[in-house]
Design a protein around this motif. Structure first.
Motif, short mmCIF file in Angstrom:
data_model
loop_
_atom_site.label_atom_id
_atom_site.label_comp_id
_atom_site.label_asym_id
_atom_site.label_seq_id
_atom_site.Cartn_x
_atom_site.Cartn_y
_atom_site.Cartn_z
N MET A 1 5.45 -16.08 26.06
CA MET A 1 4.54 -14.87 25.43
C MET A 1 5.27 -14.47 24.10
SD MET A 1 2.11 -13.92 27.02
CE MET A 1 1.33 -14.65 28.80
N ILE A 2 4.47 -14.56 22.89
CA ILE A 2 4.92 -14.29 21.72
C ILE A 2 5.11 -12.50 21.57
CG2 ILE A 2 4.05 -16.17 20.86
CD1 ILE A 2 1.93 -14.36 19.53
N HIS A 3 5.62 -12.10 20.74
CA HIS A 3 5.63 -10.85 20.57
C HIS A 3 5.01 -10.51 19.08
CE1 HIS A 3 8.22 -9.75 23.62
NE2 HIS A 3 9.02 -10.96 23.61
N LEU A 4 4.55 -9.29 18.89
CA LEU A 4 3.94 -8.87 17.66
C LEU A 4 4.34 -7.45 17.12
CD1 LEU A 4 0.09 -10.15 18.22
CD2 LEU A 4 1.58 -11.04 16.79
N GLY A 5 4.59 -7.48 16.15
CA GLY A 5 4.91 -6.20 15.59
C GLY A 5 3.98 -6.02 14.26
N ALA A 6 3.77 -4.74 13.80
CA ALA A 6 3.19 -4.48 12.47
C ALA A 6 3.95 -3.76 11.55
CB ALA A 6 1.86 -3.62 13.10
N PHE A 7 3.97 -4.29 10.40
CA PHE A 7 4.47 -3.72 9.38
C PHE A 7 3.66 -2.94 8.45
CE2 PHE A 7 6.08 -3.95 4.90
CZ PHE A 7 7.26 -3.83 4.97
N LEU A 8 3.56 -1.56 8.18
CA LEU A 8 3.08 -0.84 7.34
C LEU A 8 3.66 0.15 6.49
CD1 LEU A 8 1.35 2.19 9.08
CD2 LEU A 8 2.47 0.45 10.60
N ASN A 9 3.21 0.34 5.13
CA ASN A 9 3.88 1.30 4.72
C ASN A 9 3.39 2.76 4.90
OD1 ASN A 9 5.44 -0.30 2.86
ND2 ASN A 9 4.00 -1.27 1.61
N ALA A 10 4.38 3.74 4.68
CA ALA A 10 3.70 5.04 4.85
C ALA A 10 3.67 5.70 3.47
CB ALA A 10 4.96 5.85 5.54
N GLY A 11 2.37 4.82 2.77
CA GLY A 11 2.08 5.43 1.42
C GLY A 11 0.98 4.30 1.05
N VAL A 12 0.97 3.72 -0.07
CA VAL A 12 0.10 2.75 -0.58
C VAL A 12 0.65 1.31 -0.03
CG1 VAL A 12 -0.77 3.82 -2.42
CG2 VAL A 12 1.14 2.26 -2.72
N GLN A 13 -0.47 0.43 0.36
CA GLN A 13 -0.20 -0.88 0.92
C GLN A 13 -0.25 -1.73 0.00
OE1 GLN A 13 0.25 -0.72 4.26
NE2 GLN A 13 0.94 -2.75 4.72
N GLY A 14 0.96 -2.24 -0.40
CA GLY A 14 1.29 -3.46 -1.42
C GLY A 14 0.76 -2.80 -2.94
N THR A 15 0.58 -3.95 -3.78
CA THR A 15 0.12 -3.65 -5.09
C THR A 15 -1.39 -3.71 -5.16
OG1 THR A 15 0.28 -6.06 -5.79
CG2 THR A 15 2.50 -4.43 -6.14
N ALA A 16 -1.82 -4.51 -4.16
CA ALA A 16 -3.61 -4.41 -4.38
C ALA A 16 -4.19 -3.92 -3.11
CB ALA A 16 -3.94 -6.05 -4.49
N GLY A 17 -3.57 -3.83 -2.10
CA GLY A 17 -4.26 -3.45 -0.90
C GLY A 17 -5.09 -2.24 -0.98
N TRP A 18 -4.52 -1.04 -1.84
CA TRP A 18 -5.41 0.23 -1.86
C TRP A 18 -6.55 -0.15 -2.46
CZ3 TRP A 18 -6.07 1.90 -6.92
CH2 TRP A 18 -5.36 1.30 -7.92
N ARG A 19 -6.43 -1.14 -3.54
CA ARG A 19 -7.96 -1.52 -4.31
C ARG A 19 -8.86 -2.09 -3.51
NH1 ARG A 19 -6.95 -4.62 -9.79
NH2 ARG A 19 -8.98 -3.57 -9.98
N HIS A 20 -8.64 -2.69 -2.44
CA HIS A 20 -9.56 -3.46 -1.60
C HIS A 20 -10.68 -2.58 -1.18
CE1 HIS A 20 -11.16 -5.96 1.48
NE2 HIS A 20 -10.50 -6.82 1.18
N PRO A 21 -11.88 -3.30 -1.01
CA PRO A 21 -13.05 -2.22 -1.10
C PRO A 21 -13.15 -1.74 0.41
CG PRO A 21 -13.59 -4.69 -1.28
CD PRO A 21 -12.51 -4.41 -1.93
N ASP A 22 -12.29 -2.36 1.55
CA ASP A 22 -12.67 -1.98 2.82
C ASP A 22 -11.16 -1.24 3.20
OD1 ASP A 22 -14.84 -3.00 3.39
OD2 ASP A 22 -13.98 -4.91 3.94
N ALA A 23 -10.30 -0.84 2.17
CA ALA A 23 -9.26 -0.03 2.40
C ALA A 23 -9.41 1.58 2.49
CB ALA A 23 -8.17 -0.32 1.43
N SER A 24 -8.60 2.27 3.41
CA SER A 24 -8.81 3.64 3.49
C SER A 24 -8.08 4.16 2.34
CB SER A 24 -8.22 4.14 4.75
OG SER A 24 -8.26 5.45 4.81
N PRO A 25 -8.72 5.45 1.75
CA PRO A 25 -7.92 5.86 0.75
C PRO A 25 -7.23 7.03 1.16
CG PRO A 25 -9.98 6.86 0.76
CD PRO A 25 -9.99 5.71 1.73
N ARG A 26 -7.10 7.26 2.35
CA ARG A 26 -6.37 8.58 3.12
C ARG A 26 -5.02 8.42 3.47
NH1 ARG A 26 -10.39 10.40 7.76
NH2 ARG A 26 -9.15 12.36 7.28
N PHE A 27 -4.19 7.31 2.88
CA PHE A 27 -2.92 7.15 3.29
C PHE A 27 -1.88 8.53 3.20
CE2 PHE A 27 -3.55 5.96 -1.30
CZ PHE A 27 -2.61 6.72 -1.90
N LEU A 28 -2.40 9.51 2.81
CA LEU A 28 -1.57 10.59 2.74
C LEU A 28 -2.12 11.79 3.75
CD1 LEU A 28 -1.20 11.38 -1.23
CD2 LEU A 28 0.56 10.39 0.50
#
Length: 442
Positions: free
Chosen positions: A1-28
């Motif tokens: 069985m494989i293991h899965l973790g999730a990496f997420l910034n507590a803030g903006v996601q990367g340099t372009a993730g926040w610009r994605h049309p499906d990204a939530s703007p509510r990161f604060l």
């Protein structure tokens, strides 16, 4: 069985993730992290992992302006309250936060993670870093980061003190006998009386021994001292590779180091980073990735890279190759860049655009294609699973849970329910006995 973790910034996601049309703007907002936690638990992820840095990056041009302008490495919320919030709305999901050994004290960190481990019933993890930016040092009275050997020497002692503090209470120290009025056994609690090169700590800790013995220790060092440190102390190694070949070499090396230090290599879980881009087929996924890459400016990508390698890239010709860098911040990322740039003959400017939209792990395609690649890496001895990075949140996590997780389950590669109650249980890791710190120290 494989293991899965999730990496997420507590803030903006990367340099372009926040610009994605499906990204939530509510990161604060709290609701943003509540939603992500619930999605990841629905997908039966082992843990969510929040990185951190103690400065606004100043690596590009000696100014924080590019980081602020493009959202590269800032803003960042304190990860410990964030994971506490995520733990409060889940039952099984592990929660891990990054805390630097360079600019904290062992007693505070031991107390913090022991508290989270108790409140979550044993679901906490600590990502150990030594910091990698001069800007962090400058927020704590230093002109620049200490040399890597010095940082790891401090980290060694930091881990020894922290684990000794967790061990300062025996598992049976609390009696809580209401009739006799005896709460605890003094003979089962001990001071540590540590007097070392970096720390003097009396102890004992004010929090009883954590449910997991030690919260799960995560480490991401790719340098020589980092690998050896991880092979002795880490339960999970988070790494990053540009090719299957480099991933296999790293996996083999670190597992061998763990064995050489007297550890069971199977008790060291190695999880490379992977950034899936899911489409109907490979062509559709590639088109989605190209649209994502179009959101990245060269300066934004170079700002992100300069932040990771702690080198001012404005010193180099943007139309020329990246020269060899002798001293870098995150060595694993630097090695990836060198490997890819040499193979593709990229200029500094081209590296910037690529790095700003980098999708690690080559997980681009349909859900079946992505499951094929995951299976290939695990079967090749390159990984025990992956830490999934989202191009945009929470939608990319939602897509992975809805499409890739069921495909992995159909192949018998991933759980269909949580196996245990603690993060160690779900990772298949033993609970450290009291005093295990003696075997892990250098």
């Amino acid at each position: 069985m494989i293991h899965l973790g999730a990496f997420l910034n507590a803030g903006v996601q990367g340099t372009a993730g926040w610009r994605h049309p499906d990204a939530s703007p509510r990161f604060l907002t709290a609701a943003h992290y509540v939603r992500i936690a619930q999605v990841l638990e629905q997908g039966l992820f082992d843990f969510a992992f929040v990185p951190d840095a103690l400065a606004v990056p100043r690596s590009l041009g000696g100014s924080f302006a590019p980081a602020v302008k493009w959202g590269s490495g800032t803003p960042r919320l304190d990860p410990v309250p964030v994971i506490s919030l995520m733990a409060a709305v889940t039952t099984h999901l592990g929660v891990a936060a990054t805390v630097s050994t360079g600019y904290h004290e062992p007693y505070n960190v031991a107390r913090e993670f022991a508290t989270i481990d108790h409140l979550t019933g044993g679901r906490s993890g600590w990502n150990v870093v030594t910091s990698f930016q001069d800007a962090e040092a400058q927020n704590f009275g230093q002109p620049k980061l200490p040399p890597r050997p010095q940082r790891y020497a401090r980290a060694e002692e930091f881990l020894e003190v922290t684990t000794r503090l967790w061990d300062s209470w025996a598992d049976d120290a609390i009696v809580a006998d209401r009739e006799s009025g005896v709460f605890g056994r003094p003979e089962s609690v001990e001071a540590i009386d540590h007097d070392g090169d970096h720390f003097r700590v009396q102890g004992p800790l004010s929090v009883p021994r954590p449910p997991q013995g030690y919260p799960v220790i995560i480490q991401a060092g790719a340098s020589e001292p980092g690998r050896d440190f991880a092979a002795r102390w880490a339960d999970v190694i988070f790494c990053s590779h540009e090719s299957l070949e480099s991933a296999v070499a790293f996996y083999t090396d670190v597992k061998a180091r763990a064995a050489a230090h007297g550890r069971d290599p199977d008790n060291l879980v190695i999880l490379p980073a992977a950034t899936p881009v899911i489409g109907r087929d490979v062509q559709d996924a590639l088109a989605r990735h190209e649209a994502f890459a179009d959101l990245v400016s060269v300066e934004a990508g170079l700002s992100r890279l300069a932040y990771h390698v702690n080198v001012d890239l404005t010193k180099y010709d943007p139309d020329g190759p990246l020269p060899t860098l002798d001293e870098v911040g995150v060595e694993g990322h630097y090695r990836e860049v060198v490997e890819f740039a040499e193979r593709e003959k990229l200029t500094v400017a081209q590296i910037g655009r690529w790095y700003g939209a980098r999708t690690e792990g080559s997980l681009i395609g349909s859900a079946a294609d992505i499951a094929d690649t995951i299976q290939q890496w695990v079967d090749a001895g390159a990984a025990d699973g992956f830490v999934i990075q989202a191009t945009h949140v929470p939608a990319a996590f939602e897509d992975f849970v809805a499409e890739v997780v069921p495909e992995l389950q159909r192949r018998g590669l991933f759980r269909t329910s949580y196996e245990g109650s603690t993060l160690r249980d779900n990772l298949g890791l033993p609970r450290p006995a009291r005093g295990e710190w003696k075997a892990r120290r250098s």
